[in-house]
Design a protein around this motif. Structure first.
Motif, PDB file in Angstrom:
ATOM      1  N   ALA A   1     -35.178  20.553  10.670  1.00  0.00           N
ATOM      2  CA  ALA A   1     -35.715  21.261  11.836  1.00  0.00           C
ATOM      3  C   ALA A   1     -34.637  22.072  12.546  1.00  0.00           C
ATOM      4  CB  ALA A   1     -36.349  20.267  12.810  1.00  0.00           C
ATOM      5  N   ARG A   2     -33.397  21.996  12.053  1.00  0.00           N
ATOM      6  CA  ARG A   2     -32.287  22.731  12.673  1.00  0.00           C
ATOM      7  C   ARG A   2     -32.154  22.408  14.158  1.00  0.00           C
ATOM      8  NH1 ARG A   2     -31.585  23.191   8.011  1.00  0.00           N
ATOM      9  NH2 ARG A   2     -31.421  25.077   6.750  1.00  0.00           N
ATOM     10  N   ILE A   3     -32.169  21.103  14.442  1.00  0.00           N
ATOM     11  CA  ILE A   3     -31.957  20.644  15.820  1.00  0.00           C
ATOM     12  C   ILE A   3     -30.798  19.654  15.807  1.00  0.00           C
ATOM     13  CG2 ILE A   3     -32.919  19.364  17.776  1.00  0.00           C
ATOM     14  CD1 ILE A   3     -35.688  20.278  16.955  1.00  0.00           C
ATOM     15  N   ARG A   4     -29.763  19.916  16.608  1.00  0.00           N
ATOM     16  CA  ARG A   4     -28.655  18.973  16.681  1.00  0.00           C
ATOM     17  C   ARG A   4     -29.082  17.743  17.468  1.00  0.00           C
ATOM     18  NH1 ARG A   4     -23.471  21.621  17.096  1.00  0.00           N
ATOM     19  NH2 ARG A   4     -24.146  21.788  14.945  1.00  0.00           N
ATOM     20  N   VAL A   5     -28.929  16.592  16.859  1.00  0.00           N
ATOM     21  CA  VAL A   5     -29.272  15.329  17.517  1.00  0.00           C
ATOM     22  C   VAL A   5     -28.047  14.424  17.419  1.00  0.00           C
ATOM     23  CG1 VAL A   5     -30.783  13.314  17.432  1.00  0.00           C
ATOM     24  CG2 VAL A   5     -31.725  15.559  16.924  1.00  0.00           C
ATOM     25  N   SER A   6     -27.561  13.952  18.548  1.00  0.00           N
ATOM     26  CA  SER A   6     -26.361  13.109  18.539  1.00  0.00           C
ATOM     27  C   SER A   6     -26.670  11.754  17.884  1.00  0.00           C
ATOM     28  CB  SER A   6     -25.882  12.880  19.973  1.00  0.00           C
ATOM     29  OG  SER A   6     -26.816  12.077  20.651  1.00  0.00           O
ATOM     30  N   GLU A   7     -25.637  11.061  17.445  1.00  0.00           N
ATOM     31  CA  GLU A   7     -25.793   9.728  16.831  1.00  0.00           C
ATOM     32  C   GLU A   7     -26.629   8.806  17.710  1.00  0.00           C
ATOM     33  OE1 GLU A   7     -23.464   9.466  13.201  1.00  0.00           O
ATOM     34  OE2 GLU A   7     -23.812   7.645  14.353  1.00  0.00           O
ATOM     35  N   GLU A   8     -26.293   8.864  18.993  1.00  0.00           N
ATOM     36  CA  GLU A   8     -26.962   7.987  19.956  1.00  0.00           C
ATOM     37  C   GLU A   8     -28.455   8.315  20.041  1.00  0.00           C
ATOM     38  OE1 GLU A   8     -26.545   7.660  24.677  1.00  0.00           O
ATOM     39  OE2 GLU A   8     -24.652   7.939  23.597  1.00  0.00           O
ATOM     40  N   GLN A   9     -28.758   9.623  20.095  1.00  0.00           N
ATOM     41  CA  GLN A   9     -30.162  10.050  20.149  1.00  0.00           C
ATOM     42  C   GLN A   9     -30.885   9.688  18.856  1.00  0.00           C
ATOM     43  OE1 GLN A   9     -29.310  14.238  20.936  1.00  0.00           O
ATOM     44  NE2 GLN A   9     -30.390  14.117  22.882  1.00  0.00           N
ATOM     45  N   GLN A  10     -30.164   9.738  17.736  1.00  0.00           N
ATOM     46  CA  GLN A  10     -30.804   9.409  16.451  1.00  0.00           C
ATOM     47  C   GLN A  10     -31.382   8.011  16.479  1.00  0.00           C
ATOM     48  OE1 GLN A  10     -27.898   9.982  13.360  1.00  0.00           O
ATOM     49  NE2 GLN A  10     -27.789  12.192  13.703  1.00  0.00           N
ATOM     50  N   ALA A  11     -30.627   7.071  17.047  1.00  0.00           N
ATOM     51  CA  ALA A  11     -31.094   5.688  17.093  1.00  0.00           C
ATOM     52  C   ALA A  11     -32.337   5.575  17.967  1.00  0.00           C
ATOM     53  CB  ALA A  11     -29.979   4.789  17.615  1.00  0.00           C
ATOM     54  N   ALA A  12     -32.311   6.212  19.145  1.00  0.00           N
ATOM     55  CA  ALA A  12     -33.465   6.153  20.046  1.00  0.00           C
ATOM     56  C   ALA A  12     -34.676   6.812  19.395  1.00  0.00           C
ATOM     57  CB  ALA A  12     -33.126   6.834  21.367  1.00  0.00           C
ATOM     58  N   LEU A  13     -34.452   7.972  18.761  1.00  0.00           N
ATOM     59  CA  LEU A  13     -35.560   8.692  18.131  1.00  0.00           C
ATOM     60  C   LEU A  13     -36.146   7.907  16.968  1.00  0.00           C
ATOM     61  CD1 LEU A  13     -34.262  12.357  18.305  1.00  0.00           C
ATOM     62  CD2 LEU A  13     -36.526  11.597  19.070  1.00  0.00           C
ATOM     63  N   ALA A  14     -35.305   7.169  16.245  1.00  0.00           N
ATOM     64  CA  ALA A  14     -35.818   6.383  15.118  1.00  0.00           C
ATOM     65  C   ALA A  14     -36.880   5.409  15.614  1.00  0.00           C
ATOM     66  CB  ALA A  14     -34.676   5.643  14.431  1.00  0.00           C
ATOM     67  N   GLY A  15     -36.617   4.762  16.744  1.00  0.00           N
ATOM     68  CA  GLY A  15     -37.585   3.831  17.315  1.00  0.00           C
ATOM     69  C   GLY A  15     -38.842   4.540  17.784  1.00  0.00           C
ATOM     70  N   GLU A  16     -38.661   5.647  18.503  1.00  0.00           N
ATOM     71  CA  GLU A  16     -39.817   6.382  19.046  1.00  0.00           C
ATOM     72  C   GLU A  16     -40.693   6.949  17.934  1.00  0.00           C
ATOM     73  OE1 GLU A  16     -37.367   7.855  23.003  1.00  0.00           O
ATOM     74  OE2 GLU A  16     -38.068   9.343  21.557  1.00  0.00           O
ATOM     75  N   LEU A  17     -40.058   7.577  16.957  1.00  0.00           N
ATOM     76  CA  LEU A  17     -40.837   8.176  15.873  1.00  0.00           C
ATOM     77  C   LEU A  17     -41.541   7.101  15.048  1.00  0.00           C
ATOM     78  CD1 LEU A  17     -38.720  11.195  14.532  1.00  0.00           C
ATOM     79  CD2 LEU A  17     -40.075  10.998  16.595  1.00  0.00           C
ATOM     80  N   SER A  18     -40.886   5.956  14.847  1.00  0.00           N
ATOM     81  CA  SER A  18     -41.543   4.867  14.110  1.00  0.00           C
ATOM     82  C   SER A  18     -42.799   4.403  14.844  1.00  0.00           C
ATOM     83  CB  SER A  18     -40.600   3.681  13.949  1.00  0.00           C
ATOM     84  OG  SER A  18     -39.498   4.050  13.160  1.00  0.00           O
ATOM     85  N   ASN A  19     -42.685   4.273  16.165  1.00  0.00           N
ATOM     86  CA  ASN A  19     -43.855   3.856  16.948  1.00  0.00           C
ATOM     87  C   ASN A  19     -44.994   4.861  16.833  1.00  0.00           C
ATOM     88  OD1 ASN A  19     -42.851   1.498  17.929  1.00  0.00           O
ATOM     89  ND2 ASN A  19     -42.097   2.378  19.860  1.00  0.00           N
ATOM     90  N   ILE A  20     -44.659   6.137  16.963  1.00  0.00           N
ATOM     91  CA  ILE A  20     -45.702   7.170  16.924  1.00  0.00           C
ATOM     92  C   ILE A  20     -46.340   7.203  15.534  1.00  0.00           C
ATOM     93  CG2 ILE A  20     -46.160   9.653  17.122  1.00  0.00           C
ATOM     94  CD1 ILE A  20     -43.828   9.721  19.215  1.00  0.00           C
ATOM     95  N   LEU A  21     -45.501   7.150  14.482  1.00  0.00           N
ATOM     96  CA  LEU A  21     -46.056   7.204  13.122  1.00  0.00           C
ATOM     97  C   LEU A  21     -46.873   5.951  12.822  1.00  0.00           C
ATOM     98  CD1 LEU A  21     -42.994   8.815  11.336  1.00  0.00           C
ATOM     99  CD2 LEU A  21     -45.248   9.853  11.611  1.00  0.00           C
ATOM    100  N   GLY A  22     -46.408   4.806  13.314  1.00  0.00           N
ATOM    101  CA  GLY A  22     -47.179   3.579  13.121  1.00  0.00           C
ATOM    102  C   GLY A  22     -48.536   3.680  13.779  1.00  0.00           C
ATOM    103  N   TRP A  23     -48.564   4.309  14.929  1.00  0.00           N
ATOM    104  CA  TRP A  23     -49.814   4.462  15.685  1.00  0.00           C
ATOM    105  C   TRP A  23     -50.764   5.449  14.998  1.00  0.00           C
ATOM    106  CZ3 TRP A  23     -50.768   8.953  18.991  1.00  0.00           C
ATOM    107  CH2 TRP A  23     -51.877   8.825  19.807  1.00  0.00           C
ATOM    108  N   VAL A  24     -50.240   6.582  14.485  1.00  0.00           N
ATOM    109  CA  VAL A  24     -51.147   7.548  13.844  1.00  0.00           C
ATOM    110  C   VAL A  24     -51.657   7.020  12.497  1.00  0.00           C
ATOM    111  CG1 VAL A  24     -50.099   9.565  14.964  1.00  0.00           C
ATOM    112  CG2 VAL A  24     -49.357   8.938  12.661  1.00  0.00           C
TER     113      VAL A  24
END
Lengths: 492, 95
Positions: free
Chosen positions: B15-38
């Motif tokens: 997606a050509r978006i810079r995401v810091s290491e720290e954000q990667q960890a938070a996003l992994a949790g958020e995206l997993s929740n959203i994908l689990g829900w859909v």
């Protein structure tokens, strides 16, 4: 100021027509009102000079006997509409300094019809949000407060600035856009009317794109009549938008003249959610009783795939957004953050230019469209979308319009629901199904919650049957007699 | 589908978006929740259901293959962050 800004759009129109007030006087009062509501942060850009200039031109046209349906009426424009030479941000850092060299079709039509622009309203970044909390330009405050509680509340979103501006009497009406509820939910939270027309009814040309198969422009006003007047000016075919429909635009205001006797109203049992607040359920029942008393027939119906609409939306909308937002590359407009090479520049620009919610959705969209997942997520969602549309098509064989609550709650406090994206997404549980099916929907303020906040009821109609939706909305509005005002009003 | 940090890094790259290491960890949790829900959509049998292509039935119209716009390079470049000599510019891509 209060005397002129307290008027409904239709009442102001009638005074202008009788020559009892000029557009310049009306506009000056509203320019002052826009300044008076600054504490709400409803506007990203105010355009007072342009407003006065447009008002003078309108008075000159009227003197020559030329008056359009919106002649001389000052309104606000959501900052998602490109306005020639006027900063357009979509609530995003990445569009820093963007002054479109062209005008969106819908705003061009409004100006052709005589309307006057007061400014550009705040919104969730790229229209992604249900609280207006994701705007780069800061949160918007709802002019309403809970009784005995002074905590600031959200206006809903994404058209939160438009909702707050109209509710606080800073504009006679405002444009919104609705992808999954972004007109109807803030209308419900702010105690005003919000109409999302059928997909294809208004041109999307010049709207900053979020999810192209869902985005639709529509009016936000203080009465059903006002929304009908404004939509008449906004709607119509546009050769520059291949998804806009080439059908004549009815006079929607004329559609309000009829009554609802014999009309069939459907009540979908699947909208009765577990844990739905009793006051929402009671208001919905009140709506049923009002329409029955007005002579409509009420039928229980089933829309079996309702509960799948929201998860479907959260595949389809991010997928489309990830494609649409690819254009923000730091090359042609907006923000550019330097990088060592081209890819580095793209990543730095997009990493800094997009906010957290936009990043989340672009990443979800990229994921569901990526090799190996496209069928499992994106195509699956498109198949379910076909089933959702079929639910409505089947229902509309027996009923003329569907009545539901607009949102599962009243406005919540700024900062609430921010740590759980899915809890925020649930705000749109009642509005998303009509969006997925492309159908017209309207939110009408129908009552107050126990703590004194406005609650809306939603009507959903057949594709391109906005007239019936408006007519039933008018009946609901008369029966509800909603005349409560928010504690914060411009000029008081 | 649970999304891990490496997957977040991979899609952020796509997606050509810079995401810091720290954000990667938070996003992994958020995206997993959203994908689990859909993924509740998998409860539905959609065998034989056509994917939606257009929500409103309409016949696409043809237009004449004719240039109707353009010849306004100044307008087009007016919003570019770093235009030069009538062009958009990007960092050097060829050595």
């Amino acid at each position: 100021m209060d005397e002129l800004t307290g008027l409904d759009l239709s009442a102001a129109r009638d005074l202008l027509a009788k020559g009892e007030v000029s557009s310049k006087e009306l506009t000056e009062a509203h320019v002052a009102a826009v300044a008076a509501v600054r504490p709400l942060n409803a506007f990203i850009t105010e355009t007072p000079d342009k407003a006065i200039e447009m008002a003078e031109a309108s008075d000159a046209r009227r003197a020559k006997g030329e008056a359009g349906v919106m002649e001389g009426l000052p309104i606000a424009i959501k900052d998602l509409y490109c306005t020639e030479g006027v900063l357009t941000t979509a609530g995003s850092h990445i569009l820093d300094g963007f002054h479109p060299p062209y005008e969106s079709t819908v705003t061009a039509k409004l100006w052709q019809a005589g309307a006057v622009m007061l400014g550009k309203t705040n919104m969730d970044e790229f229209a992604m949000g249900s609280s207006n909390m994701t705007s780069y330009y800061g949160a918007v405050e709802n002019p309403w407060r809970r009784a005995g509680d002074n905590r600031p509340l959200v206006p809903g979103g994404s058209s939160g600035g438009s909702g707050a501006a109209v509710a606080a009497r800073a504009a006679l009406g405002a444009t919104g856009t609705d992808t999954g509820g972004s007109i109807r939910q803030p209308a419900s939270f702010c105690g005003i009317v919000g109409m999302k027309p059928t997909y294809g009814r208004c041109s999307r040309w010049g709207l900053v794109a979020f999810a192209s198969s869902l985005d639709q422009a529509g009016p936000m006003t203080r009465s059903v009549r006002d929304a009908a007047i404004m939509l008449t000016a906004m709607a119509g075919h546009d050769p520059r938008d291949s998804t806009s429909v080439d059908r004549p635009v009815p006079d929607y205001e004329a559609a309000l003249a009829g009554d609802v006797r014999g009309l069939k109203v459907g009540i979908p049992k699947e909208y009765r959610l577990d844990g739905m607040p009793a006051e929402i359920e009671a208001l919905w029942q009140q709506g049923v009783d009002w329409l029955k008393a007005a002579g409509a027939e009420v039928h229980d119906i089933s829309l079996p795939h309702t509960r799948y609409a929201l998860p479907t939306y959260y595949i389809v909308a991010p997928a489309e957004a990830s494609s649409n937002l690819a254009r923000y590359d730091g090359v042609r407009y907006g923000l550019r953050v330097p990088g060592e090479d081209l890819t580095d520049m793209y990543e730095a620009t997009r990493g800094e230019g997009f906010g957290a919610e936009v990043k989340r959705r672009v990443l979800i969209g990229t994921y569901v469209l990526s090799a190996g997942y496209y069928d499992a997520y994106y195509n699956k969602a498109r198949r379910v979308r076909t089933l959702i549309l079929k639910d409505f098509t089947d229902a509309f064989e027996t009923v003329d319009v569907v009545l539901t609550p607009t949102a599962p709650s009243a406005a919540f406090a700024i900062g609430e629901k921010m740590d759980d994206p899915i809890a925020m997404y649930l705000n749109d549980v009642f509005t998303v199904p009509a969006s997925m099916a492309g159908l017209p929907g309207i939110s009408v303020p129908a009552g107050l919650s126990e703590d004194g906040l406005p609650l809306g009821l939603q009507l959903i109609g057949r594709a391109f049957d906005e007239e019936t939706v408006f007519r039933v909305a008018g009946a609901l509005e008369s029966a509800a007699g909603f005349d409560s005002e928010p504690p914060f009003i411009a000029g008081r | 589908m649970a999304v891990d940090k490496d997957t977040v890094a991979k899609i952020a790259k796509l997606a050509r978006i810079r995401v810091s290491e720290e954000q990667q960890a938070a996003l992994a949790g958020e995206l997993s929740n959203i994908l689990g829900w859909v993924e509740q959509l998998n409860e539905l049998d959609t065998e034989g259901v056509a994917p939606m292509t257009s929500v409103v039935a309409m016949t696409p119209t043809l237009r004449e293959d004719k240039v109707t716009d353009g010849r306004c390079p100044d307008k087009i470049l007016a919003n570019a962050p770093e235009p030069a000599h009538g062009f958009f510019t990007v960092p050097k891509v060829v050595e």
